[in-house]
Write a protein that holds these residues in place. Sequence first.
Motif, PDB file in Angstrom:
ATOM      1  N   ASP A 500       0.839  -1.198   0.000  1.00  0.00           N
ATOM      2  CA  ASP A 500       0.000   0.000   0.000  1.00  0.00           C
ATOM      3  C   ASP A 500       0.878   1.254   0.000  1.00  0.00           C
ATOM      4  O   ASP A 500       1.922   1.310   0.663  1.00  0.00           O
ATOM      5  CB  ASP A 500      -0.900  -0.020   1.237  1.00  0.00           C
ATOM      6  CG  ASP A 500      -1.805   1.192   1.311  1.00  0.00           C
ATOM      7  OD1 ASP A 500      -2.790   1.231   0.563  1.00  0.00           O
ATOM      8  OD2 ASP A 500      -1.490   2.105   2.111  1.00  0.00           O
ATOM      9  N   TYR A 501       0.433   2.273  -0.731  1.00  0.00           N
ATOM     10  CA  TYR A 501       1.245   3.483  -0.863  1.00  0.00           C
ATOM     11  C   TYR A 501       1.540   4.111   0.508  1.00  0.00           C
ATOM     12  O   TYR A 501       2.686   4.465   0.794  1.00  0.00           O
ATOM     13  CB  TYR A 501       0.522   4.508  -1.749  1.00  0.00           C
ATOM     14  CG  TYR A 501       1.154   5.886  -1.691  1.00  0.00           C
ATOM     15  CD1 TYR A 501       2.338   6.159  -2.384  1.00  0.00           C
ATOM     16  CD2 TYR A 501       0.580   6.903  -0.918  1.00  0.00           C
ATOM     17  CE1 TYR A 501       2.929   7.411  -2.315  1.00  0.00           C
ATOM     18  CE2 TYR A 501       1.165   8.147  -0.849  1.00  0.00           C
ATOM     19  CZ  TYR A 501       2.344   8.402  -1.543  1.00  0.00           C
ATOM     20  OH  TYR A 501       2.939   9.637  -1.458  1.00  0.00           O
ATOM     21  N   ARG A 502       0.523   4.232   1.342  1.00  0.00           N
ATOM     22  CA  ARG A 502       0.741   4.893   2.640  1.00  0.00           C
ATOM     23  C   ARG A 502       1.719   4.102   3.495  1.00  0.00           C
ATOM     24  O   ARG A 502       2.587   4.679   4.160  1.00  0.00           O
ATOM     25  CB  ARG A 502      -0.591   5.056   3.369  1.00  0.00           C
ATOM     26  CG  ARG A 502      -0.439   5.702   4.746  1.00  0.00           C
ATOM     27  CD  ARG A 502      -1.776   6.012   5.388  1.00  0.00           C
ATOM     28  NE  ARG A 502      -1.576   6.461   6.754  1.00  0.00           N
ATOM     29  CZ  ARG A 502      -1.596   5.661   7.817  1.00  0.00           C
ATOM     30  NH1 ARG A 502      -1.821   4.356   7.650  1.00  0.00           N
ATOM     31  NH2 ARG A 502      -1.410   6.142   9.034  1.00  0.00           N
ATOM     32  N   LYS A 505       5.185   4.648   2.083  1.00  0.00           N
ATOM     33  CA  LYS A 505       5.640   6.026   2.267  1.00  0.00           C
ATOM     34  C   LYS A 505       6.045   6.262   3.714  1.00  0.00           C
ATOM     35  O   LYS A 505       7.082   6.884   3.994  1.00  0.00           O
ATOM     36  CB  LYS A 505       4.526   6.994   1.865  1.00  0.00           C
ATOM     37  CG  LYS A 505       4.991   8.450   1.783  1.00  0.00           C
ATOM     38  CD  LYS A 505       6.034   8.621   0.707  1.00  0.00           C
ATOM     39  CE  LYS A 505       6.513  10.066   0.599  1.00  0.00           C
ATOM     40  NZ  LYS A 505       7.585  10.217  -0.403  1.00  0.00           N
ATOM     41  N   SER A 527      10.729  -0.644   1.506  1.00  0.00           N
ATOM     42  CA  SER A 527      10.470   0.513   0.646  1.00  0.00           C
ATOM     43  C   SER A 527      11.642   0.777  -0.286  1.00  0.00           C
ATOM     44  O   SER A 527      11.443   1.191  -1.451  1.00  0.00           O
ATOM     45  CB  SER A 527      10.172   1.747   1.501  1.00  0.00           C
ATOM     46  OG  SER A 527      11.234   1.988   2.422  1.00  0.00           O
ATOM     47  N   SER A 548       5.935   5.242  -5.592  1.00  0.00           N
ATOM     48  CA  SER A 548       4.930   5.566  -6.602  1.00  0.00           C
ATOM     49  C   SER A 548       3.526   5.418  -6.027  1.00  0.00           C
ATOM     50  O   SER A 548       3.281   4.598  -5.135  1.00  0.00           O
ATOM     51  CB  SER A 548       5.092   4.636  -7.808  1.00  0.00           C
ATOM     52  OG  SER A 548       4.038   4.811  -8.731  1.00  0.00           O
ATOM     53  N   ARG A 549       2.608   6.204  -6.565  1.00  0.00           N
ATOM     54  CA  ARG A 549       1.206   6.077  -6.172  1.00  0.00           C
ATOM     55  C   ARG A 549       0.456   5.071  -7.053  1.00  0.00           C
ATOM     56  O   ARG A 549      -0.731   4.817  -6.832  1.00  0.00           O
ATOM     57  CB  ARG A 549       0.517   7.438  -6.276  1.00  0.00           C
ATOM     58  CG  ARG A 549       1.010   8.456  -5.259  1.00  0.00           C
ATOM     59  CD  ARG A 549       0.282   9.780  -5.422  1.00  0.00           C
ATOM     60  NE  ARG A 549       0.719  10.760  -4.457  1.00  0.00           N
ATOM     61  CZ  ARG A 549       0.190  10.911  -3.233  1.00  0.00           C
ATOM     62  NH1 ARG A 549      -0.803  10.123  -2.863  1.00  0.00           N
ATOM     63  NH2 ARG A 549       0.638  11.832  -2.420  1.00  0.00           N
ATOM     64  N   ASN A 550       1.148   4.523  -8.046  1.00  0.00           N
ATOM     65  CA  ASN A 550       0.511   3.579  -8.965  1.00  0.00           C
ATOM     66  C   ASN A 550       0.433   2.205  -8.312  1.00  0.00           C
ATOM     67  O   ASN A 550       1.454   1.532  -8.125  1.00  0.00           O
ATOM     68  CB  ASN A 550       1.325   3.506 -10.262  1.00  0.00           C
ATOM     69  CG  ASN A 550       0.626   2.684 -11.331  1.00  0.00           C
ATOM     70  OD1 ASN A 550      -0.054   1.697 -11.042  1.00  0.00           O
ATOM     71  ND2 ASN A 550       0.806   3.075 -12.586  1.00  0.00           N
ATOM     72  N   PRO A 551      -0.776   1.736  -7.937  1.00  0.00           N
ATOM     73  CA  PRO A 551      -0.875   0.437  -7.235  1.00  0.00           C
ATOM     74  C   PRO A 551      -0.417  -0.741  -8.085  1.00  0.00           C
ATOM     75  O   PRO A 551       0.069  -1.736  -7.558  1.00  0.00           O
ATOM     76  CB  PRO A 551      -2.364   0.344  -6.893  1.00  0.00           C
ATOM     77  CG  PRO A 551      -3.051   1.297  -7.807  1.00  0.00           C
ATOM     78  CD  PRO A 551      -2.082   2.385  -8.121  1.00  0.00           C
TER      79      PRO A 551
END
Length: 846
Positions: A500-502, A505, A527, A548-551
């Motif tokens: 997951d992005y969050r 990050k 990460s 990246s935000r691209n899942p």
Amino acid sequence: MPAIRDLAQFDRNSGNWLERAVFNHRVLFILACALITAVLGLQIAKLEVNASFDKMIPQSHPYIQNYFENRARLGGLGNVVRVVVRNEQGDIFDPRFLELTKQVNDQLFLTPGVDRAWMKSVWMSGVRWTEVTEEGFRGGPVMPEVFDGSPQATEEFMRNIRSAGLVGSLVGKDYKSLMYIVPLMEFDPATGKRIDYAALSRSLEDNVRGKFGEAGKVSVHIVGFAKLVGDLIDGMLQVITYFGIAAAVAAGVIYLYTRCVRSTVLVLLCSCVAVIWLLGCIRLMGYYLDPYSVLVPFLVFAIGVSHAAQKMNGIMQDIGRGTHKYVAARYTFRRLFLAGFTALLADAVGFGVLMVIDIPVIKDLALTASIGVAMLIFTNLLLLPVALSFVGVSKAASERSLAKEAATATGRGQQGVWLFLSRFTTRPWALGAVFASLVLGIAGFFVSLDVKIGDLDAGAPELRPESRYNVDSAYIGGHYRLSNDQFVVIVKTRDEMCADYRVLKETESLTWALRQVPGVQSASAMSDNIINLVSGLQEGNPKWLSVSRNPALLGTAAQWTLTDNPDVVDTACSTIPVFAYLTDHKAETLKGVVALVEKFAAEHDSEDLRFLLAAGPAGIEAVTNIVVEKANRLMLLYVYAAVVVLCFITFRSWRAVIVAVIPLVLTSILCEALMAVLGIGIKVATLPVIALGVGIGVDYALYLLSVQLQNQRAGMTLGEAYAQAMEFTGKVVALVGVTLAAGVVTWAWSPIKFQADMGILLTFMFVWNMVGALILIPALSHFLLRTQADRVPQAPAVRDEAAELPASTTEQPGPADEKARKHATGGERKNVSPLIRPAANPLGQR
């Protein structure tokens, strides 16, 4: 008590029930003790010497609970051995050297207790390389499937190392050495038994270092908890030989005091019997000796010798006055059992309070030491007097004891020391002693503020700086960026949420924050792998070197990571370890990392994402430091509270309690100051020292002050009472201090540094407690325990002690009391020097 030369005149039914039960059946009692000694002695041969990783850590602390709950998913991030093989005549690409390292890999892989699924080296197929090409990703094992030592195979191997980024982790920075990361299990799955660290250490030495290391050609360096414990166990076996030295020194001290061979041998035998019983009980309870508990027999022996000296001295004086040896033994038992029992109870308290420390190995030490003290109640308070009732003491020794007592009146020889010490009961000397102690206490307090929690040195502080282990540790620290001081933060999220992005990050933010902490060499997490893989999917464009935000991209990269790097995330994709490799494990370094992670967790934790402490060797040590810091003052509070209660029960006077406790407080302050000066931190090894010093040190006050108070209650002035107490017990207090110090001072030469530190600190506390008791007790008594007799010595018939001594001493002696006094002292006083006249004394004349 009256001197009885003819045994027929003695009433065998006199005394309490315990005395009658033991002495009236003394042959049976000795036979029973001999049988117990034989049975428990046979158990010693089965006693194991080992250690446990889990027992060395605070298991109930929430941070350690986090580690235990996630241990199976973290892949051996606790108990790890690192082996480095170095080519002294070339680099790692030498075909002969590579063949040798392959054999090392096989040897380590087949070693019992190794968690093979998580073992890492360039020879393990799970260690892979990955690179981006025009066609996409390409990768494989770092070691080519067919390696024949040819230049082409060597070039391929070199390229794979660079692509995998192994330089500084599994390959030395100078390309001269290779590292093997070998996780261990707590129990061997083949046998179900706990790993024998001594055997494992010997296996590493014999089958790896001894078999593959060649002087001037190949060197082997080994670090890790298991190797450290193995070296500690080897050091333990050397320390055990010091037991004989300690016994010889104690025997010499006692013999110089008594000049009696039979009683000296008997004292040593009874103390050794207590040690045999203790070791046998340890085996029967399923315990084993570890680097900490191996010191308990030394302490039990030293305490036993010191208490036995008190009994021997009393019997020796009674025999010198013409009393039959059997009667003298019973007299001594009556006078000294209660005081000895109270003193041993105080010793047990010093050990018992260690139970508040949330570290199993220290709790085991406290339990075994308490058992050892309980054994002394039988061997030194019961067995020794009974044995002395058979053998007695030599005529020359008893006559010499009385001659030394008579010399007190003239102040000749060592008796002049007792007369000198009695000066501290006068105001000028008392003021000087109190003032000097106050200055020492204040100076020591300010110096003690510099004492640190935890380790203060790099490497393994348990061993000497020049030890093989610390030499190996220094080499690995200088040639690899992934040090053995590995601190791991556990990132927990829901299953299948690791990509997951969050989550990624936040993990990236924590990794970046850790790199800014002083003492952190490097930090990495999943990460980093994801970022590199996503960038690779975009032809290595550096603009993609961020989360990246691209899942879809994150999902693809996560699948690659799970396949190629299973140690950076678990198979459920919910547990992510964040690795921080530290320059050392000093207390300040660990404290900085913990503070950063705690602050980060407080700001970033949520319902489905948590940042947990702690795993890795450095993480576990950081938690241990937290527990030690919390337990330090709490432990002191408990031990002093217990000592105050025991002293109040014994003396029934709050003033006497103050007199007894202040020397202990001063010694505790000075001990911490000494630790600051010597660079010894407060840690698992040194934390018990102060508690033991207080619990055992109060013995001096119990023996000395009890006699002084009883003499004052009999009508003596403070000066007379103290001089009498010095003659009866003071000289034995000095003997106790010397024998206790002799029992532990040999630790100072131990190859195990924390044992050497404990030996130095305990020796200091035993000696300084003795000096403090001999000087401060009379000085403080001048201000707190003077009676009316000290103010109006010419009117002894009118004494009002209510303002000075406890209520139990203010009653005027009646005819019955006077009769009891005459019976206890052996008749009226006639032309006896005031410094040696007898007094009613529950502790007995020494």
